[in-house]
Design an enzyme around this catalytic site. Structure first.
Site, mmCIF file in Angstrom:
data_model
loop_
_atom_site.group_PDB
_atom_site.id
_atom_site.type_symbol
_atom_site.label_atom_id
_atom_site.label_comp_id
_atom_site.label_asym_id
_atom_site.label_seq_id
_atom_site.Cartn_x
_atom_site.Cartn_y
_atom_site.Cartn_z
ATOM 1 N N VAL A 1 33.188 -1.392 46.491
ATOM 2 C CA VAL A 1 33.162 -2.453 45.477
ATOM 3 C C VAL A 1 34.452 -3.270 45.532
ATOM 4 O O VAL A 1 34.421 -4.512 45.499
ATOM 5 C CB VAL A 1 32.954 -1.860 44.065
ATOM 6 C CG1 VAL A 1 33.083 -2.944 42.998
ATOM 7 C CG2 VAL A 1 31.581 -1.199 43.964
ATOM 8 N N CYS A 2 35.581 -2.577 45.639
ATOM 9 C CA CYS A 2 36.871 -3.273 45.673
ATOM 10 C C CYS A 2 36.995 -4.164 46.904
ATOM 11 O O CYS A 2 37.611 -5.236 46.855
ATOM 12 C CB CYS A 2 38.017 -2.268 45.646
ATOM 13 S SG CYS A 2 38.098 -1.320 44.103
ATOM 14 N N THR A 3 36.406 -3.729 48.026
ATOM 15 C CA THR A 3 36.434 -4.541 49.239
ATOM 16 C C THR A 3 35.769 -5.893 48.992
ATOM 17 O O THR A 3 36.307 -6.948 49.364
ATOM 18 C CB THR A 3 35.710 -3.803 50.388
ATOM 19 O OG1 THR A 3 36.425 -2.589 50.679
ATOM 20 C CG2 THR A 3 35.650 -4.661 51.648
#
Length: 299
Positions: free
Chosen positions: A123-125
């Site tokens: 998700v952070c990517t």
């Protein structure tokens, strides 16, 4: 017989001579006894005073310790209670673009500090890539962007390549290497007993490191949003919120639900109708006495 009388007379004379001495000695003994009793009484008083002084000192020490303990609790509460209008804690940290100090780096700009629990998380990517694409929109609004992840710079550098592969753009803003967890703790995203290194910690261990902070030019927090790890952030919403905050910082207005830049705004209740006539000579739409709408004054 005469001899016996002479001896008796001599004894009487001797006793008579000794009587004053005996009497004086008795007085002296009595005086010594009195002095001894007085000394004992004084000693007892001194001991009682010393005892009271010790008790008072002990009470003062207990009170001091209680005050210190209470002060520590207050400091801890203050430290653990960042809220809107709190001063954004300053720090100096290593980032993907070198060592930076937050307040100096911000200067007179608005800022976004958004955090991540771990490098190489799915998700952070996508979030870092999305924000890289939207960075020009933030720059138009004089907003600087800074990321944070609980890993070292060497991991950040490798992760940036992955983000480029996934999103087609490498983030060109600094990402803090919070490998000692210091900033996550400073910003209340991790508890004080979370340890002092990112080594061995998983994304789940750091799942509370998912907050976005919007920092105003006065270095105070204007907004913060915390997302669960499984919910990607909506940067369009953050941009919309910044539009609202920048507008309401300049004008005595508020923005309604789902407001977008250019739409009607609300005159704040603290502005009376008489004041409103001077500010908005073309008038306004009254929906309720406390709900008055006017066109966006920034148009």
């Amino acid at each position: 017989m005469a001899t016996k009388i002479k001896i008796a007379d001599k004894r009487k004379k001797t006793v008579k001579k000794l009587k004053p001495k005996v009497k004086k000695r008795s007085k002296n003994i009595k005086k010594i006894k009195i002095n001894k009793v007085e000394a004992q009484r004084q000693d007892a008083e001194i001991q009682e005073i010393q005892k009271e002084q010790r008790l008072e000192a002990q009470m003062q020490q207990i009170q001091k310790e209680q005050r210190l303990e209470e002060d520590e609790k207050i400091k801890k509460r203050e430290k653990m209670t960042l809220k809107i209008n709190s001063l954004a804690p300053d720090f100096t940290a290593e980032t993907s673009e070198g060592k930076l100090s937050l307040h100096a780096w911000l200067g007179d700009s608005w800022g976004i500090l958004f955090s991540h629990p771990k490098d190489f998380t799915p998700v952070c990517t996508t979030e870092l890539g999305a924000l890289a694409k939207m960075k020009p929109e933030f720059e138009k609004r004089n907003v600087k962007v800074m990321g944070l992840s609980v890993d070292p710079v060497s991991d950040h550098v490798k992760w940036l390549e992955d983000i480029n592969d996934v999103c087609g753009l490498k983030p060109n803003y600094p990402i803090i290497a919070d490998e000692k967890l210091e900033i996550a703790k400073l910003y209340n995203m991790l508890e004080g007993d979370a340890g002092a290194t990112s080594m061995g910690r998983t994304a789940v261990d750091n799942q509370t490191v998912r907050t976005v902070y919007v920092i105003r030019p006065d270095k105070r927090i204007g907004l913060f949003l915390t997302y669960p790890m499984t919910t990607g952030r909506n940067f369009h919403e953050i941009l919309r919120a910044i539009d609202s905050m920048q507008l309401t910082a300049k004008h005595k207005v508020a923005t309604p639900a789902d407001w977008k830049k250019g739409e009607d705004v609300i005159i704040v209740p603290s502005v009376t109708n008489e004041e409103a006539k001077k500010i908005y000579p073309d008038g306004w739409k009254t929906i309720k006495p406390y709900l008055r709408k006017v066109p966006d004054p920034s148009k």
